[in-house]
Design a protein around this motif. Sequence first.
Motif, PDB file in Angstrom:
ATOM      1  N   LYS A  63       0.844  -1.197   0.000  1.00  0.00           N
ATOM      2  CA  LYS A  63       0.000   0.000   0.000  1.00  0.00           C
ATOM      3  C   LYS A  63       0.883   1.252   0.000  1.00  0.00           C
ATOM      4  O   LYS A  63       0.598   2.213  -0.706  1.00  0.00           O
ATOM      5  CB  LYS A  63      -0.937  -0.013   1.206  1.00  0.00           C
ATOM      6  CG  LYS A  63      -1.997   1.050   1.142  1.00  0.00           C
ATOM      7  CD  LYS A  63      -3.058   0.837   2.187  1.00  0.00           C
ATOM      8  CE  LYS A  63      -4.097   1.916   2.062  1.00  0.00           C
ATOM      9  NZ  LYS A  63      -5.166   1.750   3.015  1.00  0.00           N
ATOM     10  N   GLU A  64       1.946   1.208   0.769  1.00  0.00           N
ATOM     11  CA  GLU A  64       2.880   2.342   0.794  1.00  0.00           C
ATOM     12  C   GLU A  64       3.640   2.446  -0.526  1.00  0.00           C
ATOM     13  O   GLU A  64       3.784   3.529  -1.093  1.00  0.00           O
ATOM     14  CB  GLU A  64       3.853   2.189   1.975  1.00  0.00           C
ATOM     15  CG  GLU A  64       4.910   3.274   2.063  1.00  0.00           C
ATOM     16  CD  GLU A  64       4.349   4.673   2.252  1.00  0.00           C
ATOM     17  OE1 GLU A  64       5.022   5.637   1.819  1.00  0.00           O
ATOM     18  OE2 GLU A  64       3.246   4.828   2.819  1.00  0.00           O
ATOM     19  N   LYS A  67       1.310   3.802  -3.303  1.00  0.00           N
ATOM     20  CA  LYS A  67       0.361   4.811  -2.810  1.00  0.00           C
ATOM     21  C   LYS A  67      -0.133   5.764  -3.891  1.00  0.00           C
ATOM     22  O   LYS A  67      -1.201   6.347  -3.762  1.00  0.00           O
ATOM     23  CB  LYS A  67       0.969   5.582  -1.640  1.00  0.00           C
ATOM     24  CG  LYS A  67       2.186   6.401  -1.979  1.00  0.00           C
ATOM     25  CD  LYS A  67       2.780   7.014  -0.733  1.00  0.00           C
ATOM     26  CE  LYS A  67       4.124   7.654  -1.074  1.00  0.00           C
ATOM     27  NZ  LYS A  67       4.862   7.950   0.135  1.00  0.00           N
ATOM     28  N   GLU A  68       0.620   5.917  -4.974  1.00  0.00           N
ATOM     29  CA  GLU A  68       0.216   6.811  -6.068  1.00  0.00           C
ATOM     30  C   GLU A  68      -0.752   6.135  -7.044  1.00  0.00           C
ATOM     31  O   GLU A  68      -1.258   6.790  -7.950  1.00  0.00           O
ATOM     32  CB  GLU A  68       1.451   7.305  -6.841  1.00  0.00           C
ATOM     33  CG  GLU A  68       2.507   7.994  -5.989  1.00  0.00           C
ATOM     34  CD  GLU A  68       1.976   9.234  -5.266  1.00  0.00           C
ATOM     35  OE1 GLU A  68       1.166   9.972  -5.866  1.00  0.00           O
ATOM     36  OE2 GLU A  68       2.366   9.452  -4.101  1.00  0.00           O
ATOM     37  N   ASP A  69      -0.997   4.856  -6.868  1.00  0.00           N
ATOM     38  CA  ASP A  69      -1.857   4.112  -7.790  1.00  0.00           C
ATOM     39  C   ASP A  69      -3.142   3.705  -7.067  1.00  0.00           C
ATOM     40  O   ASP A  69      -3.153   2.762  -6.275  1.00  0.00           O
ATOM     41  CB  ASP A  69      -1.118   2.874  -8.314  1.00  0.00           C
ATOM     42  CG  ASP A  69      -1.863   2.184  -9.437  1.00  0.00           C
ATOM     43  OD1 ASP A  69      -3.092   1.996  -9.314  1.00  0.00           O
ATOM     44  OD2 ASP A  69      -1.209   1.827 -10.435  1.00  0.00           O
ATOM     45  N   ALA A  70      -4.222   4.419  -7.353  1.00  0.00           N
ATOM     46  CA  ALA A  70      -5.491   4.197  -6.645  1.00  0.00           C
ATOM     47  C   ALA A  70      -6.019   2.785  -6.848  1.00  0.00           C
ATOM     48  O   ALA A  70      -6.584   2.191  -5.920  1.00  0.00           O
ATOM     49  CB  ALA A  70      -6.530   5.222  -7.101  1.00  0.00           C
ATOM     50  N   ARG A  75      -7.221  -2.514  -4.351  1.00  0.00           N
ATOM     51  CA  ARG A  75      -7.083  -3.975  -4.265  1.00  0.00           C
ATOM     52  C   ARG A  75      -6.428  -4.382  -2.944  1.00  0.00           C
ATOM     53  O   ARG A  75      -6.854  -5.349  -2.304  1.00  0.00           O
ATOM     54  CB  ARG A  75      -6.266  -4.512  -5.443  1.00  0.00           C
ATOM     55  CG  ARG A  75      -6.971  -4.418  -6.773  1.00  0.00           C
ATOM     56  CD  ARG A  75      -6.336  -5.273  -7.858  1.00  0.00           C
ATOM     57  NE  ARG A  75      -4.902  -5.225  -7.951  1.00  0.00           N
ATOM     58  CZ  ARG A  75      -4.204  -4.468  -8.797  1.00  0.00           C
ATOM     59  NH1 ARG A  75      -4.831  -3.661  -9.640  1.00  0.00           N
ATOM     60  NH2 ARG A  75      -2.888  -4.527  -8.817  1.00  0.00           N
ATOM     61  N   VAL A  76      -5.401  -3.645  -2.531  1.00  0.00           N
ATOM     62  CA  VAL A  76      -4.723  -3.947  -1.264  1.00  0.00           C
ATOM     63  C   VAL A  76      -5.715  -3.815  -0.106  1.00  0.00           C
ATOM     64  O   VAL A  76      -5.785  -4.692   0.759  1.00  0.00           O
ATOM     65  CB  VAL A  76      -3.486  -3.048  -1.059  1.00  0.00           C
ATOM     66  CG1 VAL A  76      -2.950  -3.189   0.360  1.00  0.00           C
ATOM     67  CG2 VAL A  76      -2.399  -3.383  -2.073  1.00  0.00           C
ATOM     68  N   ASP A  77      -6.481  -2.726  -0.084  1.00  0.00           N
ATOM     69  CA  ASP A  77      -7.469  -2.542   0.988  1.00  0.00           C
ATOM     70  C   ASP A  77      -8.470  -3.698   1.024  1.00  0.00           C
ATOM     71  O   ASP A  77      -8.834  -4.189   2.087  1.00  0.00           O
ATOM     72  CB  ASP A  77      -8.220  -1.218   0.814  1.00  0.00           C
ATOM     73  CG  ASP A  77      -7.381  -0.006   1.214  1.00  0.00           C
ATOM     74  OD1 ASP A  77      -6.407  -0.180   1.981  1.00  0.00           O
ATOM     75  OD2 ASP A  77      -7.707   1.101   0.752  1.00  0.00           O
ATOM     76  N   ASP A  78      -8.901  -4.139  -0.152  1.00  0.00           N
ATOM     77  CA  ASP A  78      -9.824  -5.264  -0.225  1.00  0.00           C
ATOM     78  C   ASP A  78      -9.186  -6.525   0.361  1.00  0.00           C
ATOM     79  O   ASP A  78      -9.801  -7.226   1.167  1.00  0.00           O
ATOM     80  CB  ASP A  78     -10.253  -5.502  -1.679  1.00  0.00           C
ATOM     81  CG  ASP A  78     -11.185  -6.686  -1.814  1.00  0.00           C
ATOM     82  OD1 ASP A  78     -12.225  -6.718  -1.104  1.00  0.00           O
ATOM     83  OD2 ASP A  78     -10.880  -7.594  -2.606  1.00  0.00           O
TER      84      ASP A  78
END
Length: 157
Positions: A63-64, A67-70, A75-78
């Motif tokens: 995620k870090e 971080k510039e790629d929404a 997907r990471v948050d999911d």
Amino acid sequence: MRTMLLSFKPEWYNRIKEGSKIFEYRRTFPDEEILAYMYVSSPMKMIVGKIHLGRKIDINTWKEEYKEDAQVCERVDDFLTRHTYAMPILSFRMTKEIDLETLRKFNPNFVCPQMYYYLENYPELFEFIKKNATDIGKPQVNSFENIGKEEICRKQY
């Protein structure tokens, strides 16, 4: 390197076998390279192969990094709702199958892993599996030299 018996649903096993799944995601996992015999759950109910897993990667680090790629962050948050770590699948190899019935004939107390367990803790079972789950064919080796962002927390369909 420690060895475990690791449980998989048939859909994930098939994706590993075909080479489309190169990371294994879990909520908890040891921080070391692992050789794992793959136990595939119902309807297969058998040991069918083995994988070599690299050291775990905390998904939060992606995620870090991205971080510039929404899209990647989404997907990471999911994935973070279900998983904490990703382990690179360094290689996969088919083995001679050992079905649940055979495992239970060898040891009536055999229990399929909910997630995983270390085979070193069960030396007789470990020897039985090593003797009977012999390698078939050549290993499938995954390269992680040029992993693109599309591989990070990629949805498996």
